[in-house]
Structures are given as C-alpha cells and as structure tokens.
Design an enzyme around this catalytic site. Structure first.
Site, PDB file in Angstrom:
ATOM      1  N   ARG A   1      -8.008  -6.003  -0.704  1.00  0.00           N
ATOM      2  CA  ARG A   1      -7.594  -6.904   0.397  1.00  0.00           C
ATOM      3  C   ARG A   1      -7.876  -6.838   1.734  1.00  0.00           C
ATOM      4  O   ARG A   1      -8.120  -7.678   2.664  1.00  0.00           O
ATOM      5  CB  ARG A   1      -6.179  -6.962   0.183  1.00  0.00           C
ATOM      6  CG  ARG A   1      -5.583  -8.127  -0.776  1.00  0.00           C
ATOM      7  CD  ARG A   1      -4.150  -8.122  -0.641  1.00  0.00           C
ATOM      8  NE  ARG A   1      -3.858  -9.477  -0.140  1.00  0.00           N
ATOM      9  CZ  ARG A   1      -3.804  -9.946   0.958  1.00  0.00           C
ATOM     10  NH1 ARG A   1      -3.648  -9.321   2.079  1.00  0.00           N
ATOM     11  NH2 ARG A   1      -3.381 -11.350   0.951  1.00  0.00           N
TER      12      ARG A   1
ATOM     13  N   LYS B   1      -5.224   6.046   5.317  1.00  0.00           N
ATOM     14  CA  LYS B   1      -6.041   4.985   4.905  1.00  0.00           C
ATOM     15  C   LYS B   1      -5.963   3.667   5.726  1.00  0.00           C
ATOM     16  O   LYS B   1      -6.765   3.047   6.007  1.00  0.00           O
ATOM     17  CB  LYS B   1      -5.399   4.651   3.541  1.00  0.00           C
ATOM     18  CG  LYS B   1      -5.871   3.422   2.847  1.00  0.00           C
ATOM     19  CD  LYS B   1      -5.166   3.144   1.461  1.00  0.00           C
ATOM     20  CE  LYS B   1      -3.920   2.248   1.646  1.00  0.00           C
ATOM     21  NZ  LYS B   1      -3.981   0.733   1.850  1.00  0.00           N
ATOM     22  N   ASN B   2      -4.772   3.391   6.040  1.00  0.00           N
ATOM     23  CA  ASN B   2      -4.289   2.146   6.734  1.00  0.00           C
ATOM     24  C   ASN B   2      -4.814   1.921   8.274  1.00  0.00           C
ATOM     25  O   ASN B   2      -4.738   1.140   8.831  1.00  0.00           O
ATOM     26  CB  ASN B   2      -2.964   1.683   6.714  1.00  0.00           C
ATOM     27  CG  ASN B   2      -2.484   1.398   5.131  1.00  0.00           C
ATOM     28  OD1 ASN B   2      -3.410   1.346   4.220  1.00  0.00           O
ATOM     29  ND2 ASN B   2      -1.337   1.385   4.896  1.00  0.00           N
TER      30      ASN B   2
ATOM     31  N   ASP C   1      -1.595 -10.081  -5.263  1.00  0.00           N
ATOM     32  CA  ASP C   1      -1.871  -8.793  -5.896  1.00  0.00           C
ATOM     33  C   ASP C   1      -0.627  -8.233  -6.564  1.00  0.00           C
ATOM     34  O   ASP C   1       0.275  -9.055  -6.415  1.00  0.00           O
ATOM     35  CB  ASP C   1      -2.381  -7.582  -4.823  1.00  0.00           C
ATOM     36  CG  ASP C   1      -1.775  -7.304  -3.702  1.00  0.00           C
ATOM     37  OD1 ASP C   1      -0.473  -7.875  -3.864  1.00  0.00           O
ATOM     38  OD2 ASP C   1      -2.370  -6.816  -2.705  1.00  0.00           O
TER      39      ASP C   1
ATOM     40  N   ASP D   1       5.981   0.941   2.366  1.00  0.00           N
ATOM     41  CA  ASP D   1       5.320   1.927   1.749  1.00  0.00           C
ATOM     42  C   ASP D   1       6.057   3.118   1.283  1.00  0.00           C
ATOM     43  O   ASP D   1       5.570   3.984   0.529  1.00  0.00           O
ATOM     44  CB  ASP D   1       4.288   2.427   2.543  1.00  0.00           C
ATOM     45  CG  ASP D   1       3.087   1.112   2.568  1.00  0.00           C
ATOM     46  OD1 ASP D   1       2.736   0.637   1.693  1.00  0.00           O
ATOM     47  OD2 ASP D   1       2.888   0.725   3.788  1.00  0.00           O
TER      48      ASP D   1
HETATM   49  N1  EPU Z   1       2.326 -12.073   5.632  1.00  0.00           N
HETATM   50  C1  EPU Z   1       2.301 -13.446   5.689  1.00  0.00           C
HETATM   51  N2  EPU Z   1       1.376 -14.159   6.212  1.00  0.00           N
HETATM   52  C2  EPU Z   1       0.209 -13.457   7.176  1.00  0.00           C
HETATM   53  C3  EPU Z   1       0.309 -11.928   7.069  1.00  0.00           C
HETATM   54  C4  EPU Z   1       1.320 -11.553   6.302  1.00  0.00           C
HETATM   55  O1  EPU Z   1       3.126 -14.006   5.295  1.00  0.00           O
HETATM   56  O2  EPU Z   1      -0.699 -14.065   7.600  1.00  0.00           O
HETATM   57  C5  EPU Z   1       3.813 -11.262   5.061  1.00  0.00           C
HETATM   58  C6  EPU Z   1       2.946 -10.583   3.939  1.00  0.00           C
HETATM   59  O3  EPU Z   1       2.502 -11.562   2.701  1.00  0.00           O
HETATM   60  C7  EPU Z   1       3.758  -9.452   3.651  1.00  0.00           C
HETATM   61  C8  EPU Z   1       4.453  -9.066   5.064  1.00  0.00           C
HETATM   62  O4  EPU Z   1       3.929 -10.287   5.758  1.00  0.00           O
HETATM   63  O5  EPU Z   1       4.966 -10.254   2.627  1.00  0.00           O
HETATM   64  C9  EPU Z   1       3.686  -8.028   5.768  1.00  0.00           C
HETATM   65  O6  EPU Z   1       2.322  -8.106   5.805  1.00  0.00           O
HETATM   66  P1  EPU Z   1       1.322  -7.290   6.764  1.00  0.00           P
HETATM   67  O7  EPU Z   1       0.325  -8.367   7.259  1.00  0.00           O
HETATM   68  O8  EPU Z   1       2.277  -6.710   7.963  1.00  0.00           O
HETATM   69  O9  EPU Z   1       0.626  -6.203   5.837  1.00  0.00           O
HETATM   70  P2  EPU Z   1      -0.708  -5.919   5.552  1.00  0.00           P
HETATM   71  O10 EPU Z   1      -1.654  -5.808   6.665  1.00  0.00           O
HETATM   72  O11 EPU Z   1      -1.385  -7.170   4.333  1.00  0.00           O
HETATM   73  C10 EPU Z   1      -0.347  -3.500   5.792  1.00  0.00           C
HETATM   74  C11 EPU Z   1      -0.722  -2.399   4.718  1.00  0.00           C
HETATM   75  C12 EPU Z   1       0.155  -2.318   3.576  1.00  0.00           C
HETATM   76  C13 EPU Z   1       1.425  -2.074   3.976  1.00  0.00           C
HETATM   77  C14 EPU Z   1       1.899  -3.422   5.021  1.00  0.00           C
HETATM   78  C15 EPU Z   1       3.440  -3.389   5.649  1.00  0.00           C
HETATM   79  C16 EPU Z   1      -3.132  -2.112   5.268  1.00  0.00           C
HETATM   80  C17 EPU Z   1      -4.337  -2.023   4.376  1.00  0.00           C
HETATM   81  N3  EPU Z   1      -2.133  -2.352   4.235  1.00  0.00           N
HETATM   82  O12 EPU Z   1      -0.841  -4.519   4.805  1.00  0.00           O
HETATM   83  O13 EPU Z   1      -0.208  -1.095   2.917  1.00  0.00           O
HETATM   84  O14 EPU Z   1       2.311  -2.106   3.259  1.00  0.00           O
HETATM   85  O15 EPU Z   1       0.822  -3.447   6.104  1.00  0.00           O
HETATM   86  O16 EPU Z   1       3.474  -2.287   6.608  1.00  0.00           O
HETATM   87  O17 EPU Z   1      -2.849  -1.526   6.167  1.00  0.00           O
HETATM   88  C18 EPU Z   1      -0.613   0.329   1.003  1.00  0.00           C
HETATM   89  O18 EPU Z   1      -0.985   1.153   1.926  1.00  0.00           O
HETATM   90  O19 EPU Z   1      -0.141   0.566  -0.178  1.00  0.00           O
HETATM   91  C19 EPU Z   1      -0.143  -0.948   1.524  1.00  0.00           C
HETATM   92  C20 EPU Z   1      -0.069  -1.972   0.854  1.00  0.00           C
END
Ligand code: EPU
Length: 418
Positions: A92, A22-23, A116, A304
């Site tokens: 998101r 998915k990711n 969320d 995750d």
């Molecule tokens: N963060 C910030 N500022 C930013 C970006 C991120 O503060 O500009 C913080 C976030 O709030 C969070 C942390 O940094 O606390 C990690 O965020 P990251 O950007 O790494 O995660 P993401 O890209 O939003 C993806 C996955 C998530 C997974 C996370 C961490 C996707 C669609 N989602 O999210 O997957 O938990 O990386 O590995 O790729 C899931 O699959 O259920 C899921 C939530």
C-alpha cells in the site's frame, strides 16, 4: 510453506541491533524521485517491502542496487509515471510516489490501493491536500490519473494527522511554487527523517516534527546521501519479547526519545528501561502488571505497538483494556489467533479487554499482517509446547532477521520449511 517455530524461552540476554525503520525507508526511497542523479541510503533494513519499493522505482526507470544496509538509486531525468496495480496491491505504501511524481513532473498514474487486513484505508486526505496545491484527479479503471499544470503553495489543514497524507503533501510541496503550510501534520519520527532528507536535497522546510510544517518551494533538488532513522516499532517488538520471556536486553541504536509514551507504559507494567545513549537497556520483572492502553497519533502510543502490548497483557497480572483509535474495526484480527493460544481476550468495538494468565498454550497460528505476526512470535515465548506461526511472508515485509536476532539472545525460535 515456511513457518516460525517458537518454544518457551525464559531469560533473554544480550544485545539486539535495531535496523533502519521500514516506515521511513520506503518514503525516503520514493523521495529520491524528486532529484535526477544518484542518491544513496544507508541503514536500509533487509525487508521485502524495500524490495517492492525498489521494483516500483525500477518500473519508473530508476536504477536501484540493493546491497546489505545500502540502497543506491539512480533517478533519470525523465521518469515513468505509473505505479502499477501489481506493486501497489503488494504494498500500500506505494501510494507515496504520488507526491514526488506530481511535484517533479506534474503528472502521475497510480493504482488505487484497496483495503487490507487493517480494514478500510482511504486516501481522501492525500487527494484533497494535493488538490489544494492545484492537482486534479480522475479515477478510471482502478487508477488515479493525477495532473497539475503548476503546483502552488497554499495552506492545507489535515482533518487528521495522517502519516501518508503528510508525506505525499511534503514531497509535492518541496517543488511547488511558493509557500505551503501543512496544519495538523503528522509528527512521527519517520516524518522528521523525511524532512531531514528533503532538507539535505535542498528543500526549505520549517517545523519538521511539529504539527505545523512550512515548506518554501524550490526550483530543483539534488540527490543525497542519508541514513535511515532506527525502527522504533522493531525496538518495541524486542521490548515486548523481553517483557514476555523475562531477562534483560540492550537494543543497540534504539532511540528512547522516539518511544517515550511506550517506555512510560512499559515502566508502569514493571519493566526497568534506561537510555544508554546509543540505545536502550531493558529488564523485565518476573510478572508484568496490567495497564490500560489507548492508541493515538504520535507522540501517543502507536497503533503498531498494540499487538505487542496485547501479547504482554495476555501474560500479565490483572486486566488491561486496550482501545484502538487509529484504524477502523479495531485492527484486532490477530486476537483470534492469540485466543487459540489460550489468551483471555474479549473485544467490543474498538476495545479489547485482556485478562492475564501465567502461561499461554502453544498452537498453530497465522500471521495476517506484519505486527500481528511478530506479536504471535513474541507470545510463543511464553506458551507451553510449540507455537507454529504461518504467514511468515507478512513478517518478512517489515522485519530484518527477526528469528536470528531473537535466537542470538537466547530465544528458542527457528524457521522451518513446511
Ligand atoms: N486515513 C483516512 N484518509 C486518508 C489517510 C488516512 O481516512 O486519506 C485514515 C486511515 O484509514 C487510518 C488512519 O487515517 O485509519 C491513519 O492512517 P495514516 O495515513 O496515518 O497511516 P498510513 O500512512 O496509511 C502509516 C504506517 C502504518 C501505521 C500508520 C499509523 C507506513 C508504510 N505505514 O500508515 O504502519 O500503522 O501510519 O501510524 O508508514 C505497519 O508498519 O505495519 C503499518 C501498518
């Protein structure tokens, strides 16, 4: 309202095919916007988030055809530039169109994602990184208006190796002028997959999968055919299922090299896991041992995986302390639901203390996010009586056929209306 009904199941046996991640697929679909023409993705999982990303691309003028396992995406010369609230609110990850739209058209209008169930999730690093490349942002009426006359490669140091920020930056940088260096980049296998696909499209990228990624911008990219990397988080779900229920499973297609730290943890819990070359083979002991778990960016134990590990620790021998470092507020929402199943878990700040018990007690519980939902199903395999998991739509966002795949290896799991 649909529910997943789980009854105690012991001795899972057989083979589970692991779907595309998915990711990864969501970002690969967004990346097709970088090149006009027909791109084809294979190993596409049948999950509802793929449907939402397809809608988003269609809203931008792309022609998207989804057939089992495949997405055909025809991207026009001129795209619509808006990611509307209705779609970003449902998913998101829609924010990931910002980078490719800026890269290719120098403009984008993307609804700001809200928080969320995982807590507040800002996008400040996405924006400050893109700003370093020359983009300007205004926020009005809940939308970010992004513009860039020219994107120019430069050095961007991420404060934290954010997955989403790394992806948005990569997709803007591939069409920027000159060289971009992303320092402290995320190293997840899904980022590597995106870099591989971008390279096939004609991008020049060095350092994919490391914390320094260098991108030399090119004038134009071409459409591509690419197969999505297997889903390590889905694979972890079935490892947890066999850990909780006992038995032995082969996970066809899972990549041991993408899950090394998790495999170490599961071995410490008493599981036997081996790399079959084309997947993983796992066998569970009668009783799991407790371990402590700390979530970290890749290659650490992924956040995750945590709900599955907590479900496993709930039925393990001893006490395990789980520390969440990625999401603020601990990402512990599902723990109240596990407690309703008589799991003995206390939380304090970003720590959870899990005291194992031999069996849980089936209850009606609610999935509040994708992984939490799957963890409740897994916990139900070791709960007396019946566990009814509601909020199935969350599970459908990220799992391709969770119930049929579990049932095929002997789990007593069904999906019912009402
Ligand atoms: N963060 C910030 N500022 C930013 C970006 C991120 O503060 O500009 C913080 C976030 O709030 C969070 C942390 O940094 O606390 C990690 O965020 P990251 O950007 O790494 O995660 P993401 O890209 O939003 C993806 C996955 C998530 C997974 C996370 C961490 C996707 C669609 N989602 O999210 O997957 O938990 O990386 O590995 O790729 C899931 O699959 O259920 C899921 C939530």
């Amino acid at each position: 309202m649909e529910q997943i009904i789980v009854r105690p199941s012991s001795g899972l046996r057989g083979e589970v095919p692991i779907s595309g991640a998915k990711n990864s697929v969501l970002k690969l679909m967004a990346a097709t916007l970088l090149a006009p023409g027909e791109s084809v993705l294979h190993n596409v999982p049948a999950i509802s988030d793929v449907g939402i990303m397809a809608e988003l691309l269609r809203a931008m003028g792309a022609d998207v055809t989804l057939t089992p396992g495949t997405a055909r995406i025809v991207v026009p010369e001129v795209c619509g530039l808006e990611a509307p609230y209705e779609l970003v609110e449902r998913m998101r990850a829609s924010i990931v169109v910002l980078g490719p739209l800026l890269g290719r058209f120098g403009r984008a209008r993307v609804s700001l994602p809200g928080g969320d169930d995982l807590g507040p999730r800002p996008i400040d690093m996405h924006l400050s990184g893109l700003q370093r490349l020359g983009a300007r942002f205004e926020s009005e009426h809940g939308y970010i208006e992004a513009r860039a006359e020219v994107l120019r490669g430069t050095e961007v140091l991420l404060e934290y190796p954010s997955v989403g920020a790394t992806e948005n930056l990569l997709m803007a940088a591939v069409l920027a002028k000159g060289r971009t260096v992303i320092e402290n980049a995320a190293r997840e296998p899904e980022i590597y997959d995106l870099c591989e696909m971008l390279a096939k499209m004609g991008a020049s990228i060095v350092g994919a999968g490391t914390s320094t990624i260098e991108v030399e911008g090119v004038e134009r990219l071409s459409p591509v055919t690419h197969s999505v990397v297997p889903d390590r988080i889905e694979a972890a779900t079935y490892l947890a299922a066999v850990g909780v229920a006992g038995g032995e499973l082969t996970l066809r297609g899972a990549r041991a090299g993408h899950m090394e730290m998790l495999i170490e943890k599961l071995r410490a819990m008493g599981m036997t896991i081996s790399d079959t070359g084309n997947g993983l083979w796992a066998m569970a002991p009668r009783t799991l041992h407790s371990v402590d778990v700390v979530t970290l960016p890749y290659p650490g134990v992924a956040t995750d995986y945590k709900p599955f590990l907590v479900a496993m620790l709930s039925v393990a021998d001893g006490v395990g302390i789980v520390t969440e470092n990625i999401f603020q507020g601990g990402r512990f929402g599902y723990i109240d639901e596990l407690r309703r199943m008589r799991a003995d878990i206390r939380t304090q700040g970003h720590h959870a203390v899990v005291r194992g018990t031999t069996t849980l007690s089936g209850a009606r519980v609610k999935a509040r996010d994708i992984r939490a939902g799957a963890a409740l199903v897994v916990a139900g395999l070791r709960a007396e009586g019946e566990t009814a998991v509601t909020g199935v739509e969350h599970i459908d966002r990220g799992y391709d056929a969770l119930v049929p795949k579990l049932a095929a290896v002997g789990a007593d799991v069904t999906r019912v209306e009402g």
